[in-house]
Motif scaffolding. Structure first.
Motif, PDB file in Angstrom:
ATOM      1  N   THR A   1       0.786  -1.242   0.000  1.00 60.81           N
ATOM      2  CA  THR A   1       0.000   0.000   0.000  1.00 60.81           C
ATOM      3  C   THR A   1       0.818   1.292   0.000  1.00 60.81           C
ATOM      4  OG1 THR A   1      -0.269  -0.113   2.420  1.00 60.81           O
ATOM      5  CG2 THR A   1      -1.990  -1.116   1.064  1.00 60.81           C
ATOM      6  N   PRO A   2       2.092   1.306   0.428  1.00 65.04           N
ATOM      7  CA  PRO A   2       2.859   2.556   0.326  1.00 65.04           C
ATOM      8  C   PRO A   2       2.909   3.128  -1.089  1.00 65.04           C
ATOM      9  CG  PRO A   2       4.016   1.029   1.748  1.00 65.04           C
ATOM     10  CD  PRO A   2       2.857   0.277   1.155  1.00 65.04           C
ATOM     11  N   HIS A   3       2.783   2.261  -2.114  1.00 61.12           N
ATOM     12  CA  HIS A   3       2.777   2.757  -3.495  1.00 61.12           C
ATOM     13  C   HIS A   3       1.612   3.723  -3.716  1.00 61.12           C
ATOM     14  CE1 HIS A   3       4.911  -1.161  -3.782  1.00 61.12           C
ATOM     15  NE2 HIS A   3       5.665  -0.505  -4.647  1.00 61.12           N
ATOM     16  N   ALA A   4       0.467   3.418  -3.102  1.00 61.04           N
ATOM     17  CA  ALA A   4      -0.702   4.293  -3.232  1.00 61.04           C
ATOM     18  C   ALA A   4      -0.539   5.543  -2.387  1.00 61.04           C
ATOM     19  CB  ALA A   4      -1.969   3.529  -2.832  1.00 61.04           C
ATOM     20  N   HIS A   5      -0.096   5.374  -1.146  1.00 59.51           N
ATOM     21  CA  HIS A   5       0.025   6.520  -0.239  1.00 59.51           C
ATOM     22  C   HIS A   5       1.078   7.522  -0.704  1.00 59.51           C
ATOM     23  CE1 HIS A   5      -2.870   4.906   2.513  1.00 59.51           C
ATOM     24  NE2 HIS A   5      -2.194   3.786   2.665  1.00 59.51           N
ATOM     25  N   ALA A   6       2.065   7.057  -1.458  1.00 55.99           N
ATOM     26  CA  ALA A   6       3.095   7.958  -1.989  1.00 55.99           C
ATOM     27  C   ALA A   6       2.517   8.976  -2.953  1.00 55.99           C
ATOM     28  CB  ALA A   6       4.190   7.145  -2.681  1.00 55.99           C
ATOM     29  N   THR A   7       1.401   8.645  -3.594  1.00 59.65           N
ATOM     30  CA  THR A   7       0.840   9.506  -4.644  1.00 59.65           C
ATOM     31  C   THR A   7      -0.034  10.641  -4.102  1.00 59.65           C
ATOM     32  OG1 THR A   7      -1.136   8.102  -4.907  1.00 59.65           O
ATOM     33  CG2 THR A   7       0.805   7.546  -6.234  1.00 59.65           C
ATOM     34  N   ALA A   8      -0.336  10.621  -2.801  1.00 62.43           N
ATOM     35  CA  ALA A   8      -1.261  11.618  -2.243  1.00 62.43           C
ATOM     36  C   ALA A   8      -0.642  13.009  -2.198  1.00 62.43           C
ATOM     37  CB  ALA A   8      -1.694  11.198  -0.838  1.00 62.43           C
ATOM     38  N   ASP A   9      -1.425  13.999  -2.548  1.00 59.84           N
ATOM     39  CA  ASP A   9      -1.000  15.401  -2.505  1.00 59.84           C
ATOM     40  C   ASP A   9      -1.358  15.959  -1.127  1.00 59.84           C
ATOM     41  OD1 ASP A   9      -0.251  17.984  -2.980  1.00 59.84           O
ATOM     42  OD2 ASP A   9      -1.848  18.432  -4.410  1.00 59.84           O
ATOM     43  N   VAL A  10      -0.411  15.872  -0.186  1.00 63.84           N
ATOM     44  CA  VAL A  10      -0.642  16.341   1.184  1.00 63.84           C
ATOM     45  C   VAL A  10       0.436  17.337   1.582  1.00 63.84           C
ATOM     46  CG1 VAL A  10      -1.893  14.290   1.980  1.00 63.84           C
ATOM     47  CG2 VAL A  10       0.605  14.312   2.054  1.00 63.84           C
ATOM     48  N   LYS A  11       0.182  18.087   2.642  1.00 65.12           N
ATOM     49  CA  LYS A  11       1.131  19.108   3.078  1.00 65.12           C
ATOM     50  C   LYS A  11       2.361  18.511   3.747  1.00 65.12           C
ATOM     51  CE  LYS A  11      -2.365  22.741   3.722  1.00 65.12           C
ATOM     52  NZ  LYS A  11      -3.015  23.648   4.703  1.00 65.12           N
ATOM     53  N   HIS A  12       2.156  17.384   4.432  1.00 62.34           N
ATOM     54  CA  HIS A  12       3.250  16.772   5.176  1.00 62.34           C
ATOM     55  C   HIS A  12       3.092  15.257   5.146  1.00 62.34           C
ATOM     56  CE1 HIS A  12       5.733  15.563   8.646  1.00 62.34           C
ATOM     57  NE2 HIS A  12       6.382  16.706   8.473  1.00 62.34           N
ATOM     58  N   PRO A  13       4.205  14.499   5.080  1.00 55.70           N
ATOM     59  CA  PRO A  13       4.108  13.041   5.059  1.00 55.70           C
ATOM     60  C   PRO A  13       3.280  12.464   6.203  1.00 55.70           C
ATOM     61  CG  PRO A  13       6.339  13.695   4.540  1.00 55.70           C
ATOM     62  CD  PRO A  13       5.607  14.944   4.926  1.00 55.70           C
ATOM     63  N   GLY A  14       3.304  13.130   7.355  1.00 54.68           N
ATOM     64  CA  GLY A  14       2.534  12.662   8.502  1.00 54.68           C
ATOM     65  C   GLY A  14       1.042  12.653   8.246  1.00 54.68           C
ATOM     66  N   ASP A  15       0.567  13.568   7.390  1.00 50.71           N
ATOM     67  CA  ASP A  15      -0.865  13.609   7.062  1.00 50.71           C
ATOM     68  C   ASP A  15      -1.312  12.289   6.438  1.00 50.71           C
ATOM     69  OD1 ASP A  15      -1.273  16.240   7.927  1.00 50.71           O
ATOM     70  OD2 ASP A  15      -0.643  17.077   6.010  1.00 50.71           O
ATOM     71  N   GLN A  16      -0.527  11.790   5.496  1.00 49.33           N
ATOM     72  CA  GLN A  16      -0.909  10.542   4.830  1.00 49.33           C
ATOM     73  C   GLN A  16      -0.626   9.335   5.709  1.00 49.33           C
ATOM     74  OE1 GLN A  16      -2.688  10.855   2.228  1.00 49.33           O
ATOM     75  NE2 GLN A  16      -3.034   8.665   1.856  1.00 49.33           N
ATOM     76  N   GLY A  17       0.349   9.452   6.598  1.00 48.10           N
ATOM     77  CA  GLY A  17       0.608   8.373   7.545  1.00 48.10           C
ATOM     78  C   GLY A  17      -0.605   8.102   8.415  1.00 48.10           C
ATOM     79  N   ILE A  18      -1.233   9.172   8.868  1.00 48.44           N
ATOM     80  CA  ILE A  18      -2.434   9.048   9.702  1.00 48.44           C
ATOM     81  C   ILE A  18      -3.594   8.467   8.899  1.00 48.44           C
ATOM     82  CG2 ILE A  18      -4.177  10.390  10.952  1.00 48.44           C
ATOM     83  CD1 ILE A  18      -1.866  12.265  11.810  1.00 48.44           C
ATOM     84  N   ILE A  19      -3.740   8.930   7.666  1.00 49.47           N
ATOM     85  CA  ILE A  19      -4.793   8.400   6.794  1.00 49.47           C
ATOM     86  C   ILE A  19      -4.567   6.916   6.519  1.00 49.47           C
ATOM     87  CG2 ILE A  19      -5.563   8.410   4.377  1.00 49.47           C
ATOM     88  CD1 ILE A  19      -6.964  10.520   5.870  1.00 49.47           C
ATOM     89  N   ALA A  20      -3.301   6.518   6.328  1.00 47.23           N
ATOM     90  CA  ALA A  20      -2.984   5.114   6.034  1.00 47.23           C
ATOM     91  C   ALA A  20      -3.445   4.192   7.156  1.00 47.23           C
ATOM     92  CB  ALA A  20      -1.481   4.960   5.808  1.00 47.23           C
ATOM     93  N   MET A  21      -3.351   4.659   8.392  1.00 46.64           N
ATOM     94  CA  MET A  21      -3.785   3.846   9.532  1.00 46.64           C
ATOM     95  C   MET A  21      -5.266   3.502   9.438  1.00 46.64           C
ATOM     96  SD  MET A  21      -1.699   5.280  12.852  1.00 46.64           S
ATOM     97  CE  MET A  21      -2.586   6.849  12.934  1.00 46.64           C
ATOM     98  N   MET A  22      -6.049   4.403   8.848  1.00 38.40           N
ATOM     99  CA  MET A  22      -7.491   4.171   8.736  1.00 38.40           C
ATOM    100  C   MET A  22      -7.798   3.011   7.787  1.00 38.40           C
ATOM    101  SD  MET A  22      -8.661   6.314  10.868  1.00 38.40           S
ATOM    102  CE  MET A  22      -7.118   6.017  11.750  1.00 38.40           C
ATOM    103  N   GLY A  23      -6.903   2.784   6.828  1.00 38.98           N
ATOM    104  CA  GLY A  23      -7.094   1.664   5.907  1.00 38.98           C
ATOM    105  C   GLY A  23      -7.040   0.332   6.637  1.00 38.98           C
ATOM    106  N   VAL A  24      -6.072   0.186   7.556  1.00 35.09           N
ATOM    107  CA  VAL A  24      -5.959  -1.035   8.357  1.00 35.09           C
ATOM    108  C   VAL A  24      -7.175  -1.183   9.263  1.00 35.09           C
ATOM    109  CG1 VAL A  24      -4.616  -2.207  10.153  1.00 35.09           C
ATOM    110  CG2 VAL A  24      -3.441  -1.022   8.288  1.00 35.09           C
ATOM    111  N   PHE A  25      -7.616  -0.065   9.834  1.00 32.96           N
ATOM    112  CA  PHE A  25      -8.783  -0.103  10.722  1.00 32.96           C
ATOM    113  C   PHE A  25     -10.023  -0.599   9.981  1.00 32.96           C
ATOM    114  CE2 PHE A  25     -12.619   1.843  12.466  1.00 32.96           C
ATOM    115  CZ  PHE A  25     -12.548   1.423  13.792  1.00 32.96           C
TER     116      PHE A  25
END
Length: 455
Positions: free
Chosen positions: A295-319
């Motif tokens: 899944t990091p391949h998908a999260h790498a493509t997100a247009d976010v202000k900071h890498p931490g923003d997508q890190g938090i979103i990625a956790m929701m996928g597992v949830f």
């Protein structure tokens, strides 16, 4: 007398089975769970502290018509593409397999693995964002990029190359054969349609989506993923409402059997605490893909202000994958009493839905299998594509796309146990270089997380 070719195939099958036993019964359980525990404490239980923020970001960014930009996809599009890969046939068969082999207590250990896996996938997404690059006008990233970022020289190139080969084989080719076979067999059981005919249609639609690149894939997943989740969740909730008095018993059995299986099963199936833990953790990690590097391949493509923003979103996928979809499947199986049927895997889930919906159960499962498996096909195709491009260059992408379409078509009719087992093996092998890099990235992840805390 067996022919030489048959003996060789049996030998290969035995070797693959032995490797899988070592990987999934021992090495990966320790490595995956250990990495999750390490990052949970290192990041001060970020999956708890930032859970509310993650839910707000996920629903705040929800859109069926998200817009991508030159800097990548919307955060929700990236999450939808990741969930498309995470939520596959394993979410129907995975919980059923764990319960059949490890008893109801396996679900508790699924939850444990997912809890720690949320910290691992946070680190993966942060590193994917931090090391992403722009190639041919498109934002790309993933393990091959952060592996070479962390490890310079020949060692980094070897690890990245090993990962690329493993994920192309595991997901792009063999994994997609598994997914298309699930669609073909479920439609044959529900409607009597020949799997090959279903395979042709799935292959044609998949090819159309593949040719549109990541932006077309994202436009499909942002629409299909919420719809498939909604249909499945509603179906499960209807069954749980119909069996309301048994839901409390199901939860009781999950918690009690996690530590005292004999109190629930009376010694049946030879289930022990170790067995419940092994199957629960293994199936949970296999389903939500935390630590596997996909899944990091998908999260790498997100247009976010900071890498931490997508890190938090990625956790929701597992949830969503484990605490929602897998848990609902488990509760349906346990509350309907399907476990007593003696079935396992998807057949056990089928019994559970049939007991509540009658003949419509097969149709419901076929529809869910179509959504789950097809979105996984396009997600896994993209993950493989990124690695084909990194390993062999842009010209190889069209050849790769053609081969995946062929695999989808062939896989709809041809169920070969060796292919299934080899898919599991390469899935396991790709975890190793990914987690070596993730563990070596701890200082960077901590630094970026601290930056994000004060934004």
């Amino acid at each position: 007398m067996k022919r030489k070719g048959d003996r060789e195939m049996e030998m290969i099958a035995s070797i693959v089975e032995l490797v899988n036993k070592f990987l999934w019964d021992y090495a990966l359980l320790i490595l995956l769970l250990g990495t999750g525990i390490f990052y949970t404490f290192t990041l001060k239980f970020i999956q708890v502290r930032k859970f509310g923020v993650g839910m707000k970001k996920m629903f705040g960014g929800f859109s069926l018509h998200g817009k991508s930009s030159e800097n990548g996809l919307s955060s929700f599009q990236a999450l939808a593409t990741a969930i498309a890969a995470q939520v596959g046939t394993g979410n129907i068969a995975g919980a059923a397999t764990a319960i059949a082999a490890g008893g109801p207590g396996a679900i508790f250990w699924m939850w444990v693995s997912a809890f720690f896996g949320m910290a691992t996938i946070y680190a993966e997404a942060v590193m994917a964002q931090h090391t992403r690059v722009k190639e041919n006008g498109v934002i790309v990233g993933g393990p091959v990029y952060y592996i070479k970022y962390i490890f310079k020289g020949k060692f980094g190139k070897f690890l990245a190359g090993f990962f690329s080969v493993a994920i192309i084989l595991a997901l792009g080719f063999m994994g997609n054969m598994v997914q298309s076979n699930s669609i073909g067999s479920s439609f044959y059981n529900a409607f009597g349609v020949k799997p090959f005919h279903v395979g042709i249609l799935v292959a044609i639609v998949a090819a159309f989506i593949f040719l549109g690149g990541i932006k077309r894939i994202a436009r499909v997943t942002e629409k299909v993923v919420p719809l498939m989740a909604l249909i499945y969740i509603i179906g499960c909730l209807v069954i749980l409402f119909m069996n309301g008095s048994s839901v409390g018993t199901a939860f009781h059995d999950i918690f009690v059997a996690a530590f005292a299986p004999e109190a629930v099963l009376g010694g049946a199936l030879g289930v022990t605490v170790q067995k419940a833990m092994r199957f629960g953790v293994a199936r949970g990690l296999f389903s939500n893909e935390a630590g596997m590097g996909s899944t990091p391949h998908a999260h790498a493509t997100a247009d976010v202000k900071h890498p931490g923003d997508q890190g938090i979103i990625a956790m929701m996928g597992v949830f969503i994958d484990t605490f929602v979809i897998l848990t609902l499947t488990a509760l349906v199986i346990l509350s309907t009493g399907a476990l007593s049927s003696g079935e396992t895997g998807s057949a056990l889930a089928q019994v559970a839905f049939d007991s509540a919906f009658g003949s419509f159960g097969k149709i419901f499962i076929a529809i869910c299998m179509l959504f789950f498996a097809f979105t996984t096909i396009i997600g896994w195709y993209y993950f493989g594509e990124v690695n084909v491009r990194s390993l062999l260059g842009q010209k190889a992408v069209k050849i790769y796309a053609f081969l995946v379409v062929v695999c989808v078509l062939v896989g709809s009719t041809l169920k070969v146990d060796l292919v299934w087992n080899m898919s599991d093996m390469f899935n396991g092998l790709m975890v190793i270089p990914n987690l070596i890099a993730i563990l070596a990235s701890v200082k960077i992840v901590k630094k970026l997380s601290k930056e994000h805390e004060f934004m």
